[in-house]
Design an enzyme around this catalytic site. Sequence first.
Site, PDB file in Angstrom:
ATOM      1  N   TYR A 243       0.539  -1.276   0.034  1.00  0.00           N
ATOM      2  CA  TYR A 243       0.037  -0.029   0.120  1.00  0.00           C
ATOM      3  C   TYR A 243       0.949   1.443   0.061  1.00  0.00           C
ATOM      4  O   TYR A 243       0.868   2.014  -1.085  1.00  0.00           O
ATOM      5  CB  TYR A 243      -0.864   0.005   1.292  1.00  0.00           C
ATOM      6  CG  TYR A 243      -1.500   1.320   1.408  1.00  0.00           C
ATOM      7  CD1 TYR A 243      -2.355   1.880   0.674  1.00  0.00           C
ATOM      8  CD2 TYR A 243      -1.306   1.960   2.696  1.00  0.00           C
ATOM      9  CE1 TYR A 243      -2.907   3.211   0.717  1.00  0.00           C
ATOM     10  CE2 TYR A 243      -2.064   3.144   2.871  1.00  0.00           C
ATOM     11  CZ  TYR A 243      -2.970   3.805   2.051  1.00  0.00           C
ATOM     12  OH  TYR A 243      -3.464   4.925   2.116  1.00  0.00           O
ATOM     13  N   LYS A 247       1.592   4.267  -3.068  1.00  0.00           N
ATOM     14  CA  LYS A 247       1.117   5.319  -2.720  1.00  0.00           C
ATOM     15  C   LYS A 247       2.432   6.252  -2.972  1.00  0.00           C
ATOM     16  O   LYS A 247       2.135   7.374  -3.526  1.00  0.00           O
ATOM     17  CB  LYS A 247       0.522   5.516  -1.338  1.00  0.00           C
ATOM     18  CG  LYS A 247      -0.758   4.902  -1.262  1.00  0.00           C
ATOM     19  CD  LYS A 247      -1.890   5.321  -2.300  1.00  0.00           C
ATOM     20  CE  LYS A 247      -2.400   6.953  -1.705  1.00  0.00           C
ATOM     21  NZ  LYS A 247      -3.635   7.337  -2.468  1.00  0.00           N
TER      22      LYS A 247
END
Length: 456
Positions: A243, A247
Amino acid sequence: MSTEKEFVSVLQYLDNKSILVIGAAGFLGKIFVEKILRVAPKVRKLYLLLRASSGEKSATERFNDEILGKDLFKVVKEKYGQNLNLILEKVTIVNGDICLDNLGLNHIDSELEDQMVQQLDAIINLAATTNFDERYDVALGINTLGAANALNFAKRCAKVKVFVHVSTAYVSGEKSGVVMETPYRMGETLNGAIGLDINQEQKLVKEKLSQLQATGASPETITKAMKDFGHARAKVYGWPNTYVFTKAMGEMIVGAKREDMSLVIIRPSIVTSTYKEPFPGWTEGIRTIDSIAAGYGTGKLTCFLGDINSVSDVIPADMVVNTMLVSMAAQAARQKETIYHVTSSMKNPFKNEKMPEIAYRYFTTKPWTNKEGKVVRVGKVDVLSSMPSFHRYMTIRYILPLKGLELLNMVLFKSLEKKFRDLNRKIRLVLRLVDLYQPYLFFYGIDRSGDRDFLY
């Protein structure tokens, strides 16, 4: 500038503006849309990019069910009453997909696409897959390449003066000390490793998927393999999970490709329920930190893992939305990149040592009632302040009994096979989740954020 003056200036900015919201069906997206409809009735147009759900619901049906149908919008409905439809006329649902070139708009009414290209003043990208254990191809497609697709569309628009991209404060990985509001440049890594190339990552994902499909792997096997692959790629360059890695690459790509577009990157920490607006306590589902409270209150969680001297950086969702709105107004047409940390660890830190006592006090005065109508009585939790203490706890309470069950199962001709497999699966799941969340349970970073009274 006072809070009241800032609020007025934001409302003035929103007057007669057309805004595209990507990710409107997400938690923050819903709150952002509700805020604009409630406080900015003079907004010109609110375009919501929504994807039809696998032939089951159209994008418009998703808006009515998954957004407008939520309790979150009860204040808006009460405010406008019979005039609600006049406000909703400002909302246009756009069937699209951030994972596709041109946001998948090639297949919609070309007149609508032209209207957006000519009218839009701002684009807000809230789209994200926030699952720490997401498949690498999915996370890369939404968090990284999707951000590039959104920016590319913004650059096509004649009037767009600001592109707001919502990231996460945890792109800093496991850094300790004060974390500054500085950008990540293309190819930059947390551990100094060289060779990070987003195009190469995209190529590796395609090759990995092709290899798995060529071997006839099952969908379950492919999913697990792609999750493991993302985790491994993140570790190569110093990020703790897929994640935050994807990002961070999303930030890199919009920063590198923005040209003279005003770019705002919002980095919230752990987003919790609303503080004030539209009313206190609204949330959706069981979110990251909520799962700890829910697990404890329902009697399923008997220990707390984390350094009691470290800080849990949490921020209410409406404060994140307020920052987005003010930053959008402040940075429009300034033709630069600005980063805002929306965090609490510097100005209002929440020490982990407080969490067990607060949880115990709350659930003893307001106990949970289970499906059978029985009140769940909680006890004081065991605090495991290090990973070795966690592994000792797991070994004594679960792993040794599991080995005993395995032996008994063999003696009884595998008559306990289902029970053994279920327990083994649950233990493996807990160990994997702890591995994913460990960096945040023992996080020592303090995110630098300015004095922003408009949060409140």
